[in-house]
Scaffold this motif. Structure first.
Motif, PDB file in Angstrom:
ATOM      1  N   TRP A  74      -1.362 -20.328 -17.154  1.00 64.07           N
ATOM      2  CA  TRP A  74      -1.492 -21.783 -16.979  1.00 64.07           C
ATOM      3  C   TRP A  74      -1.764 -22.133 -15.517  1.00 64.07           C
ATOM      4  O   TRP A  74      -2.681 -22.889 -15.190  1.00 64.07           O
ATOM      5  CB  TRP A  74      -0.212 -22.454 -17.462  1.00 64.07           C
ATOM      6  N   GLU A  75      -0.965 -21.551 -14.632  1.00 64.18           N
ATOM      7  CA  GLU A  75      -1.095 -21.817 -13.195  1.00 64.18           C
ATOM      8  C   GLU A  75      -2.454 -21.365 -12.665  1.00 64.18           C
ATOM      9  O   GLU A  75      -3.136 -22.103 -11.945  1.00 64.18           O
ATOM     10  CB  GLU A  75       0.030 -21.082 -12.455  1.00 64.18           C
ATOM     11  N   VAL A  76      -2.852 -20.159 -13.016  1.00 61.85           N
ATOM     12  CA  VAL A  76      -4.099 -19.605 -12.486  1.00 61.85           C
ATOM     13  C   VAL A  76      -5.313 -20.292 -13.090  1.00 61.85           C
ATOM     14  O   VAL A  76      -6.339 -20.456 -12.423  1.00 61.85           O
ATOM     15  CB  VAL A  76      -4.146 -18.074 -12.718  1.00 61.85           C
ATOM     16  N   SER A  92     -14.552 -16.450 -10.313  1.00 64.80           N
ATOM     17  CA  SER A  92     -13.720 -17.538 -10.836  1.00 64.80           C
ATOM     18  C   SER A  92     -14.173 -17.954 -12.233  1.00 64.80           C
ATOM     19  O   SER A  92     -13.344 -18.219 -13.113  1.00 64.80           O
ATOM     20  CB  SER A  92     -13.769 -18.740  -9.891  1.00 64.80           C
ATOM     21  N   SER A  93     -15.476 -18.011 -12.459  1.00 69.15           N
ATOM     22  CA  SER A  93     -16.008 -18.378 -13.780  1.00 69.15           C
ATOM     23  C   SER A  93     -15.617 -17.339 -14.825  1.00 69.15           C
ATOM     24  O   SER A  93     -15.262 -17.674 -15.970  1.00 69.15           O
ATOM     25  CB  SER A  93     -17.530 -18.518 -13.717  1.00 69.15           C
ATOM     26  N   GLU A  94     -15.660 -16.071 -14.430  1.00 74.43           N
ATOM     27  CA  GLU A  94     -15.269 -14.984 -15.350  1.00 74.43           C
ATOM     28  C   GLU A  94     -13.783 -15.069 -15.671  1.00 74.43           C
ATOM     29  O   GLU A  94     -13.372 -14.887 -16.824  1.00 74.43           O
ATOM     30  CB  GLU A  94     -15.593 -13.635 -14.706  1.00 74.43           C
ATOM     31  N   PHE A  95     -12.962 -15.354 -14.679  1.00 70.86           N
ATOM     32  CA  PHE A  95     -11.515 -15.471 -14.900  1.00 70.86           C
ATOM     33  C   PHE A  95     -11.219 -16.595 -15.890  1.00 70.86           C
ATOM     34  O   PHE A  95     -10.398 -16.439 -16.803  1.00 70.86           O
ATOM     35  CB  PHE A  95     -10.783 -15.763 -13.580  1.00 70.86           C
ATOM     36  N   ILE A  96     -11.892 -17.732 -15.713  1.00 70.02           N
ATOM     37  CA  ILE A  96     -11.662 -18.881 -16.593  1.00 70.02           C
ATOM     38  C   ILE A  96     -12.032 -18.530 -18.035  1.00 70.02           C
ATOM     39  O   ILE A  96     -11.302 -18.878 -18.982  1.00 70.02           O
ATOM     40  CB  ILE A  96     -12.464 -20.103 -16.108  1.00 70.02           C
ATOM     41  N   LYS A  97     -13.144 -17.835 -18.211  1.00 67.55           N
ATOM     42  CA  LYS A  97     -13.574 -17.445 -19.568  1.00 67.55           C
ATOM     43  C   LYS A  97     -12.532 -16.552 -20.232  1.00 67.55           C
ATOM     44  O   LYS A  97     -12.178 -16.742 -21.406  1.00 67.55           O
ATOM     45  CB  LYS A  97     -14.925 -16.738 -19.510  1.00 67.55           C
ATOM     46  N   PHE A 122      -5.745  -8.240 -17.397  1.00 71.51           N
ATOM     47  CA  PHE A 122      -6.471  -9.345 -16.771  1.00 71.51           C
ATOM     48  C   PHE A 122      -6.033  -9.552 -15.326  1.00 71.51           C
ATOM     49  O   PHE A 122      -6.864  -9.641 -14.421  1.00 71.51           O
ATOM     50  CB  PHE A 122      -6.262 -10.638 -17.571  1.00 71.51           C
ATOM     51  N   PHE A 123      -4.724  -9.601 -15.101  1.00 72.44           N
ATOM     52  CA  PHE A 123      -4.240  -9.880 -13.748  1.00 72.44           C
ATOM     53  C   PHE A 123      -4.462  -8.698 -12.801  1.00 72.44           C
ATOM     54  O   PHE A 123      -4.712  -8.901 -11.605  1.00 72.44           O
ATOM     55  CB  PHE A 123      -2.772 -10.302 -13.781  1.00 72.44           C
ATOM     56  N   VAL A 124      -4.392  -7.489 -13.309  1.00 65.89           N
ATOM     57  CA  VAL A 124      -4.700  -6.325 -12.464  1.00 65.89           C
ATOM     58  C   VAL A 124      -6.159  -6.375 -12.027  1.00 65.89           C
ATOM     59  O   VAL A 124      -6.491  -6.145 -10.852  1.00 65.89           O
ATOM     60  CB  VAL A 124      -4.391  -5.013 -13.208  1.00 65.89           C
ATOM     61  N   THR A 125      -7.058  -6.695 -12.969  1.00 64.21           N
ATOM     62  CA  THR A 125      -8.481  -6.815 -12.654  1.00 64.21           C
ATOM     63  C   THR A 125      -8.715  -7.952 -11.656  1.00 64.21           C
ATOM     64  O   THR A 125      -9.491  -7.807 -10.703  1.00 64.21           O
ATOM     65  CB  THR A 125      -9.299  -7.073 -13.929  1.00 64.21           C
ATOM     66  N   MET A 126      -8.044  -9.066 -11.868  1.00 63.50           N
ATOM     67  CA  MET A 126      -8.184 -10.207 -10.965  1.00 63.50           C
ATOM     68  C   MET A 126      -7.729  -9.832  -9.557  1.00 63.50           C
ATOM     69  O   MET A 126      -8.379 -10.182  -8.566  1.00 63.50           O
ATOM     70  CB  MET A 126      -7.369 -11.394 -11.487  1.00 63.50           C
ATOM     71  N   LEU A 127      -6.628  -9.125  -9.474  1.00 62.65           N
ATOM     72  CA  LEU A 127      -6.104  -8.700  -8.170  1.00 62.65           C
ATOM     73  C   LEU A 127      -7.111  -7.808  -7.449  1.00 62.65           C
ATOM     74  O   LEU A 127      -7.346  -7.959  -6.245  1.00 62.65           O
ATOM     75  CB  LEU A 127      -4.781  -7.959  -8.380  1.00 62.65           C
ATOM     76  N   GLN A 128      -7.734  -6.904  -8.197  1.00 63.51           N
ATOM     77  CA  GLN A 128      -8.736  -6.006  -7.608  1.00 63.51           C
ATOM     78  C   GLN A 128      -9.957  -6.788  -7.126  1.00 63.51           C
ATOM     79  O   GLN A 128     -10.477  -6.528  -6.032  1.00 63.51           O
ATOM     80  CB  GLN A 128      -9.147  -4.951  -8.643  1.00 63.51           C
ATOM     81  N   GLN A 129     -10.410  -7.745  -7.932  1.00 64.90           N
ATOM     82  CA  GLN A 129     -11.596  -8.527  -7.557  1.00 64.90           C
ATOM     83  C   GLN A 129     -11.312  -9.438  -6.362  1.00 64.90           C
ATOM     84  O   GLN A 129     -12.170  -9.631  -5.502  1.00 64.90           O
ATOM     85  CB  GLN A 129     -12.088  -9.339  -8.754  1.00 64.90           C
ATOM     86  N   MET A 130     -10.105  -9.998  -6.303  1.00 65.73           N
ATOM     87  CA  MET A 130      -9.750 -10.843  -5.161  1.00 65.73           C
ATOM     88  C   MET A 130      -9.634 -10.014  -3.881  1.00 65.73           C
ATOM     89  O   MET A 130      -9.998 -10.478  -2.796  1.00 65.73           O
ATOM     90  CB  MET A 130      -8.440 -11.581  -5.438  1.00 65.73           C
ATOM     91  N   ALA A 131      -9.148  -8.784  -4.007  1.00 67.62           N
ATOM     92  CA  ALA A 131      -9.078  -7.896  -2.840  1.00 67.62           C
ATOM     93  C   ALA A 131     -10.480  -7.556  -2.345  1.00 67.62           C
ATOM     94  O   ALA A 131     -10.738  -7.517  -1.130  1.00 67.62           O
ATOM     95  CB  ALA A 131      -8.319  -6.623  -3.193  1.00 67.62           C
ATOM     96  N   ASP A 132     -11.403  -7.340  -3.276  1.00 62.12           N
ATOM     97  CA  ASP A 132     -12.786  -7.053  -2.906  1.00 62.12           C
ATOM     98  C   ASP A 132     -13.437  -8.271  -2.245  1.00 62.12           C
ATOM     99  O   ASP A 132     -14.166  -8.141  -1.253  1.00 62.12           O
ATOM    100  CB  ASP A 132     -13.581  -6.641  -4.151  1.00 62.12           C
TER     101      ASP A 132
END
Length: 333
Positions: A17-19, A53-58, A123-133
């Motif tokens: 919800w937050e993200v 961000s668009s991918e995360f929302i989907k 999902f969150f592990v992938t998001m963390l990796q993409q944000m680090a990149d």
């Protein structure tokens, strides 16, 4: 799969919800900056950030819909006026991506440690990796553009030393030099507040609502006080202080963002600010530093409460999913 038959926990719903709201807001900001950008290297960074961000929302939308949970009320093109002249220059957009990715790594790290269902954890592990990149790309571009201010340098230690006196924590009267952990927290606190000052400077030129204008002006003053306090400490330690490289605000006076988007953005930034001030407080040993962090954490908490009250009064504050009122359900009719 078996994992999909497990209901989402409260922590997993909370994180998603937050993200979802954060990424929804990020899409609007990135769309705006990409629309006005004229630098090819900056455009590539913005495109990468927007795609992520668009991918995360989907992916979050798919999870919510599969569970029959209504989507949070996010932001859309209605919250943007792309015909308004640019409010910031291109280099501010790089700082924006840098801040988004840095804050997202911190926040996503907390959330990742609280979730367990396989699809949500993946999902969150992938998001963390993409944000680090993305953080890596934005830092590299800032260095190349000459707008990244590195933390102060200190001589390398020659040996491991132990604290031999309780006076090590003294920050008033006779005090020891800052250690590298304390320098780091001071530097990034100041850097974060410089970004806030620039953001507030631009928005004060375009926001017409008197109450929101005053709210932004007060936020700017809080950031300026923190900058002055911690830069003064660094200067007294002969560490020069943290200096903003340039003013990235244009002379535009037409608001490109909805008032709801602006106040929600401030609410999100206040949340991360409270988290990071608390983190600095937990790592700093000198009593003058802990006193300042306690003072500013209370000030930001009070400011956050003002922002939330403003959102409630305007009908912008969404209730996160919550537990049922069991006592009410158990009452006899």
């Amino acid at each position: 799969m078996v994992e999909r038959s497990i209901r989402l926990s409260s922590a997993e719903i909370s994180g998603l919800w937050e993200v979802y709201l954060q990424e929804n807001l990020s899409v609007c900001l990135l769309t705006y900056f990409l629309h006005h950008n004229k630098d090819e290297e900056v455009a590539k960074l913005l495109q990468d950030a927007l795609a992520s961000s668009s991918e995360f929302i989907k992916k979050m939308t798919d999870i919510f819909q599969s569970e029959g949970i209504p989507l949070p009320d996010g932001f859309s093109e209605k919250d943007l006026d792309l015909t308004a002249p640019p409010l910031f220059y291109d280099m501010f957009a790089v700082s924006l991506v840098y801040c988004i990715s840095r804050f997202s790594m911190i926040n996503t790290g907390f959330i990742t440690s609280n979730v367990a269902r396989k699809d949500v954890l993946d999902f969150f592990v992938t998001m963390l990796q993409q944000m680090a990149d993305l953080y890596k790309k934005s830092t590299k571009l800032m260095l190349a553009k000459g707008i990244y201010d590195r933390p102060p340098m200190v001589p390398y230690p020659e040996k491991v030393e132990y604290v031999d006196k309780f006076s090590y924590i003294s920050g008033f009267g006779k005090k020891r030099p800052l250690n590298v952990t304390e320098i780091t927290e001071i530097f990034f606190n100041t850097e974060r507040n410089y970004f806030s000052v620039l953001l507030c400077t631009g928005l004060l030129q375009v926001v017409k609502d008197k109450e929101i204008h005053q709210y932004i002006a007060d936020g700017k003053r809080i950031s300026e006080k923190q900058i002055n306090t911690f830069n003064d400490i660094l200067m007294r330690e002969e560490l020069l202080g943290n200096v903003s490289t340039s003013m990235e605000v244009t002379t535009a006076t037409v608001n490109p963002f909805s008032d709801r988007l602006i106040v929600t953005l401030f609410n999100l930034l206040n949340g991360i600010d409270i988290t990071l001030i608390g983190h600095a407080l937990s790592l700093s040993l000198r009593t003058d530093l802990t006193a300042y962090y306690q003072k500013y954490s209370l000030e930001v908490l009070a400011y956050t409460a003002r922002g939330f009250k403003l959102m409630v009064e305007r009908g912008w504050a969404q209730k996160p999913p919550h537990a049922p009122e069991r006592r009410k359900l158990q009452k006899l009719q």
